[in-house]
Write a protein that holds these residues in place. Structure first.
Motif, PDB file in Angstrom:
ATOM      1  N   ALA A  61       0.917  -1.393  -0.016  1.00 12.94           N
ATOM      2  CA  ALA A  61      -0.140  -0.073   0.130  1.00 12.94           C
ATOM      3  C   ALA A  61       0.715   1.183  -0.010  1.00 12.94           C
ATOM      4  CB  ALA A  61      -0.932   0.023   1.430  1.00 12.94           C
ATOM      5  N   SER A 223      -6.456   0.964  -0.861  1.00 14.08           N
ATOM      6  CA  SER A 223      -5.931  -0.263  -0.015  1.00 14.08           C
ATOM      7  C   SER A 223      -7.048  -0.458   1.199  1.00 14.08           C
ATOM      8  CB  SER A 223      -4.504  -0.241   0.176  1.00 14.08           C
ATOM      9  OG  SER A 223      -4.373   0.881   1.178  1.00 14.08           O
ATOM     10  N   VAL A 243      -4.112  -4.268  -2.287  1.00 16.52           N
ATOM     11  CA  VAL A 243      -4.084  -2.880  -2.933  1.00 16.52           C
ATOM     12  C   VAL A 243      -5.123  -3.166  -4.231  1.00 16.52           C
ATOM     13  CG1 VAL A 243      -3.010  -1.152  -4.100  1.00 16.52           C
ATOM     14  CG2 VAL A 243      -1.934  -2.298  -2.314  1.00 16.52           C
TER      15      VAL A 243
END
Length: 696
Positions: A61, A223, A243
Motif C-alpha cells: 500500500a 487499499s 491494494v
C-alpha cells in the motif's frame, strides 16, 4: 631517474583495455521455464509443479499512497526522434570520458600493475530457468564494470544483490531492485542498478507495450487490510494488505494482484522514486538514476522524476525503446549510469535526455485520479460485503455484515476471533464481549470496534526470552494492554491525519489515525488536524521513524505486513505497563499514545522527542542510573545502545522498548553487566545471546 621498464603498461594501454572490457558484449540468454533447485529438492520423485510465468511481486500500500515512495502518476515512451538514441548517446559520453582519462591522467586514477583482462562471458550459458539464475549470470558479467570504475575512480566498487544493500546504504531504505553496482569505501553509494525479469522475449515486448498503452496514466489506487487469512508474499497469515485499483474500462474496483502489467509498473515506479528520495536526502538536487530492466535477452532503461503537485509528491516515468543484448554492450551503459549517479556526477545526463527533455507528460493528478471517490465507495462496499467493523488489529471483517460472511478480524495481526456475516457476528458477540476483547462486534452486530484486552501481556517470545519463532501463527501476537495513562491523553487529539514530507518535496497522501482505547466505538470529529513528519530519523521497509519539528514529537509508523510490527506492539505494551508507575518519566522518554489507521493497515506509536547523546560513554553514571530504574520495575531493555538514549530537558531518557520484556533479577544483572562493559570500552555492544536472540 632510471629508464622506465618497457614492459610497464602506459595509461593508454590501460584505457584501451578498459574500452575493450566495456565493449565486450554480454550474450543474450533466453528464458526457459523450470523450477528452482530448492523447489526440485522439495519434490523428489514426484510431479514437479513449475512456477507461474507471472514473476511480478505483490504491491505494498505504501507504494501507491506516497508513504514509502512517491505516488505513481504517468509512464511514457522516451522519444528518440531527431536525436541520437539513448543507448548510443550514453556510449558517446563514455567514449569521451575515457578519452579525457587518457589525455588528462587525473589523480583519481588507480591503475593496476598489469592491464586488466577479465575472462569473457561464457558463451554456452544461453538459457536460464528462474530469476535468481539470471541474476547470478549477469552478476558475474557486470563485475568487470566495477573493476573499471575502481581504476578510474580510485575507490572500491563491487557488484551486489540489492537485497544486501537496499536497507543498509543510508538511513533511508529503498525498494529492492536486483543487481547494484556500488562504491563501498567513503560511504556506500549506489551507482548503477538493474531489475531482472524471468520472461520470454515475447512477454517482455508485450509487457513493455501494455505499460505504455494501458497505463500511460496510472489508475487510482485504494487499499485495506486483508482479513481472509490468505498468505501474502511475506508469509504472514491475516496480515497482508491488498491494494485495489479503479478500472475505468469496466467501471469496477479490481485487485492489483490480478494485473501483472500494473504490478510491474508500480514496482518500477517504486524502485526509481524511492532511490530519488534517498539521493535527495543525501544532498542531490535533481538525481538522475537510470534503471535498466532486462530479461537477459532484451533490455530497456527507466528514467524517473519525483514532482510536487498541490502539496503531494508524485513520480513520472519514461521508458527507452527495448534493445537486444546482442546489439548493444550493456556494460557500457552501466558504467555510464554509475558515473551519472554520484554526489558529484562524473558524467551529466546524455544530450537530449535530461529529465526535462525525456519526461514530457503533463497529466494532472486531478485528471488521473478523478475516479477516487468511486474507488473509495467501491472499497467501502467491498468491506461491507466481507463484514464491517474492525477487530483489535483494525481492518475490515471483524463482525457484522450480512449473510454467511467469513470469520472476522485479527487482534494486532494475531488469530482471527471475530466474525463476518451472521455466523461471524455470533462469534464476534460471544468472544468480543461488547468490544472488551479481541475482534468481533458488540453483541454479534457489526460496527466500528477498536478494542483491546484489558490485561497487559507482551509478545510471548519476547517475554520469555525464547528465540524468535521462524513461523508465527498469524504473527503470534498476543493481547496487549489497552489502558492509556491519564498524563498522556491530552498531548494529541484522539484523531489526526498524518503525512510524510521528510524528503523535502511534496507530502504523501494523509493517513487518518485514531487512538487505540478500550472504547466500544471510535470517536468522530469534524475537526481533524494534519500533522506533518518533516524530519526523518530512520526508515527500514515500511517502518518509518520521523519527527514533527513543530510538535517536537516522534512518530514510529509501521504497516501490519512488516516484520517490525511485532516489536512496535511489544513496545506499546511495555510503555503502557511501565507508565502505570508515577516515576516512569524519570527514566523513559515521554509516551504519548498508540494509534491505528482507519483502514487498519498501519500502527503508529508516538513519543516525545529528544536529542542524540554524543559520546555516551562520557554519560556513564547517568545512563547506568536510568537503566537501574528500569530494572527496578522488573524489565530489561533488550537493545541498549547509544541510539536508544536521548537527551531531554529533564535529563537522559530511554526509548525504543521494542525488545524489552519483564525479567528477573538475574537477567537485569546480566544486562547491567553488559552495559557497564560497553561503557568502559571493553565491548562494542551489549551481548544479548542470553535472551535467546542477537542484536539485529
Amino acid at each position: 631517474m632510471p629508464p622506465k621498464d618497457a614492459s610497464t603498461p602506459t595509461v593508454k594501454d590501460h584505457v584501451d583495455a578498459m574500452r575493450l572490457v566495456l565493449r565486450t558484449p554480454i550474450p543474450a540468454r533466453h528464458f526457459v521455464r523450470q523450477a528452482t533447485s530448492a523447489r526440485q529438492a522439495k519434490s523428489p520423485g514426484g510431479t514437479l509443479k513449475l512456477p507461474s510465468q507471472d514473476t511480478q511481486r505483490s504491491i505494498r500500500a505504501g507504494e501507491t499512497n506516497g508513504r514509502d515512495t512517491a505516488i505513481p502518476l504517468t509512464i511514457e515512451r522516451i522519444s528518440e526522434t531527431g536525436k541520437t538514441p539513448y543507448n548510443d548517446a550514453v556510449r558517446q559520453q563514455v567514449n569521451g570520458f575515457l578519452d579525457r582519462i587518457e589525455t588528462e591522467q587525473p589523480t583519481s586514477l588507480k591503475l593496476p600493475p598489469k592491464v586488466y583482462k577479465p575472462d569473457p562471458p561464457d558463451p554456452l550459458l544461453t538459457t536460464y530457468g528462474y530469476e535468481d539464475q539470471l541474476q547470478g549470470y549477469l552478476g558475474d558479467d557486470f563485475k568487470p564494470v566495477a573493476m573499471v570504475l575502481r581504476s578510474v575512480d580510485g575507490r572500491v566498487w563491487n557488484v551486489e544483490n540489492d537485497k544486501n544493500h537496499a536497507k543498509s546504504a543510508s538511513p533511508v531504505s529503498v525498494t529492492e531492485a536486483d543487481i547494484v553496482i556500488l562504491r563501498l569505501d567513503g560511504g556506500r553509494w549506489e551507482g548503477a542498478v538493474t531489475e531482472e525479469k524471468a520472461m520470454t522475449k515475447e512477454q517482455m515486448r508485450a509487457s513493455y507495450a501494455n505499460l505504455l498503452n494501458d497505463y500511460s496514466t496510472f489508475p487510482c489506487f485504494v487499499s485495506e487490510e486483508e482479513k481472509e487469512g490468505k498468505l501474502g508474499k511475506a508469509g504472514k497469515e491475516g496480515r497482508n494488505v491488498p491494494v485495489y485499483y479503479w478500472d475505468e474500462k469496466s467501471g469496477e474496483l479490481r485487485p492489483v494482484r490480478t494485473n501483472g502489467t500494473l504490478r510491474l509498473g508500480v514496482q518500477l515506479a517504486s524502485i526509481v522514486s524511492s532511490r530519488i528520495r534517498r539521493s535527495i536526502h543525501a544532498g542531490l538536487a535533481d538525481p538522475y538514476i537510470p534503471l535498466v530492466v532486462t530479461n537477459g535477452d532484451l533490455f530497456f532503461t527507466v528514467l524517473g522524476r519525483n514532482i510536487t503537485i498541490d502539496g503531494k509528491e508524485y513520480t513520472r516515468l519514461g521508458l527507452t525503446p527495448p534493445e537486444s543484448l546482442d546489439n548493444f554492450p550493456l556494460r557500457v551503459l552501466l558504467f555510464g549510469h554509475a558515473l551519472m549517479h554520484q554526489k558529484t556526477p562524473r558524467l551529466p545526463p546524455p544530450p537530449g535526455y535530461s529529465l526535462d527533455d525525456a519526461l514530457t507528460a503533463t497529466t494532472h493528478p486531478s485528471t488521473a485520479f478523478a475516479s477516487r471517490a468511486k474507488a473509495e465507495a467501491a472499497l467501502l462496499a467491498l468491506k461491507q460485503t466481507k463484514g464491517g467493523g474492525r477487530g483489535a488489529g483494525g481492518g475490515p471483517g471483524a463482525g457484522g455484515g450480512s449473510g454467511e460472511g467469513t470469520s472476522g478480524g485479527d487482534s494486532a495481526g494475531g488469530k482471527r476471533v471475530g466474525g463476518g456475516g451472521k455466523k461471524g457476528g455470533e462469534k464476534g458477540g460471544k468472544k468480543g464481549g461488547g468490544g472488551k476483547s479481541r475482534g468481533g462486534g458488540a453483541s454479534g452486530a457489526g460496527g466500528q470496534v477498536l478494542a483491546l484486552a484489558s490485561e497487559p501481556q507482551t509478545l510471548p517470545w519476547l517475554r520469555s526470552g525464547t528465540k524468535r519463532p521462524a513461523d508465527r501463527e498469524g504473527g503470534a501476537m498476543s493481547r496487549i494492554d489497552g489502558r492509556l495513562c491519564e498524563r498522556t491523553t491530552g498531548v494529541l487529539p484522539d484523531q489526526f491525519d498524518l503525512v510524510s514530507a521528510w524528503w523535502g518535496g511534496g507530502q504523501s497522501l494523509p493517513i487518518r489515525y485514531e487512538r487505540v482505547t478500550t472504547r466500544d466505538s471510535p470517536t468522530t470529529s469534524d475537526d481533524v488536524p494534519t500533522i506533518v513528519m518533516d524530519q526523518l530519523l530512520s526508515k527500514n521497509g515500511s517502518l518509518l521513524i520521523a519527527k514533527s519539528t513543530s510538535l517536537d514529537l516522534v512518530f514510529k509508523e509501521v504497516c501490519l505486513d512488516d516484520d517490525a510490527v511485532d516489536e512496535i506492539v511489544n513496545e506499546r505494551a511495555c510503555f503502557e505497563q511501565l507508565y502505570q508507575n508515577d516515576d516512569a518519566r524519570d527514566f523513559l522518554v515521554g509516551y504519548v499514545g498508540f494509534y491505528q489507521s482507519n483502514t487498519g493497515s498501519y500502527y503508529c506509536l508516538v513519543t516525545e522527542a529528544g536529542e542524540p547523546v554524543e559520546g555516551w560513554r562520557s554519560e556513564r553514571d547517568a545512563i547506568v542510573d536510568i537503566v537501574k530504574q528500569l530494572h527496578q520495575h522488573g524489565f530489561v531493555h533488550g537493545d541498549l545502545a547509544a541510539r536508544n538514549i536521548v537527551k531531554t530537558p529533564a535529563g537522559l531518557r530511554l526509548l525504543d522498548l521494542g525488545r524489552a520484556r519483564e525479567a528477573d533479577e538475574d537477567d537485569c544483572a546480566r544486562e547491567m553487566e553488559g552495559l557497564k562493559r560497553v561503557l568502559a570500552g571493553e565491548a562494542e555492544e551489549v551481548d544479548y545471546e542470553w535472551l535467546g536472540y542477537s542484536t539485529w
